[in-house]
Motif scaffolding. Structure first.
Motif, short mmCIF file in Angstrom:
data_model
loop_
_atom_site.label_atom_id
_atom_site.label_comp_id
_atom_site.label_asym_id
_atom_site.label_seq_id
_atom_site.Cartn_x
_atom_site.Cartn_y
_atom_site.Cartn_z
N GLN A 1 -28.64 -2.18 -12.30
CA GLN A 1 -28.84 -1.09 -13.23
C GLN A 1 -28.25 -1.46 -14.59
O GLN A 1 -27.15 -1.96 -14.68
CB GLN A 1 -28.19 0.19 -12.72
N TYR A 32 -37.71 -3.70 -23.09
CA TYR A 32 -38.14 -2.33 -23.31
C TYR A 32 -37.76 -1.89 -24.72
O TYR A 32 -36.93 -2.51 -25.37
CB TYR A 32 -37.50 -1.40 -22.28
N LEU A 100 -38.10 3.86 -20.98
CA LEU A 100 -38.86 3.53 -19.78
C LEU A 100 -40.02 2.59 -20.09
O LEU A 100 -40.56 1.97 -19.19
CB LEU A 100 -39.44 4.81 -19.17
N VAL A 109 -38.26 9.66 -22.94
CA VAL A 109 -38.48 8.41 -22.20
C VAL A 109 -37.25 7.53 -22.14
O VAL A 109 -37.29 6.45 -21.57
CB VAL A 109 -39.67 7.61 -22.78
N ARG A 111 -34.02 6.17 -20.63
CA ARG A 111 -33.55 6.22 -19.24
C ARG A 111 -32.12 5.77 -19.09
O ARG A 111 -31.42 6.17 -18.16
CB ARG A 111 -34.45 5.38 -18.34
N TYR A 112 -31.66 4.88 -19.95
CA TYR A 112 -30.27 4.45 -19.92
C TYR A 112 -29.63 4.76 -21.26
O TYR A 112 -30.23 4.48 -22.30
CB TYR A 112 -30.16 2.95 -19.64
N TRP A 113 -28.43 5.29 -21.19
CA TRP A 113 -27.74 5.71 -22.41
C TRP A 113 -26.39 5.04 -22.54
O TRP A 113 -25.72 4.78 -21.53
CB TRP A 113 -27.51 7.23 -22.37
#
Length: 123
Positions: A1, A32, A100, A109, A111-113
């Motif tokens: 992750q 991305y 994403l 959209v 997804r990771y912060w």
């Protein structure tokens, strides 16, 4: 992750500069779209700068155009936000995020912060 760790930020005077960094681990930021968001007290998080991983097309929100610059160092897996000519209204929390998809970054959209960092601009 993927994990995003932010650094930079702090207290500056009107017109000064800061650079925010967003370092990724557990994944490749170049795959991305990524971007920077701001969020003021009681307000929704909004994207202020983004970059596509397809064609490196950049997006800037109108209030930061010409003052903020997003850049990405794929070798270091880091995204930066250079903030120049800072104003008191730039005093908010800033977040980096990965999307994403590869084309565009928006709150929906993302997804990771990153964990967020505060910027305070004193007049």
């Amino acid at each position: 992750q993927l994990q995003l760790v932010q650094s930079g930020g702090g207290l500056v005077q009107l017109g000064e500069s800061l650079r925010l960094s967003c370092a990724a681990s557990g994944g490749n930021l170049g795959n991305y779209a990524v971007g920077w968001f701001r969020q003021g007290p009681g307000k929704e998080r909004e994207v202020i700068a983004g970059i596509s991983s397809i064609d490196d097309k950049l997006y800037y929100e109108d209030s930061v155009k010409g003052r903020f610059t997003l850049s990405r160092d794929n070798a270091k897996n880091v995204v930066y936000l250079q903030m120049n000519d800072l104003k008191p209204e730039d005093t908010v929390s800033y977040y980096c995020a990965e999307a994403l998809n590869a084309w565009v970054i928006t709150p929906r959209v993302a997804r990771y912060w990153g964990q967020g960092t505060e910027v305070t601009v004193s007049s």
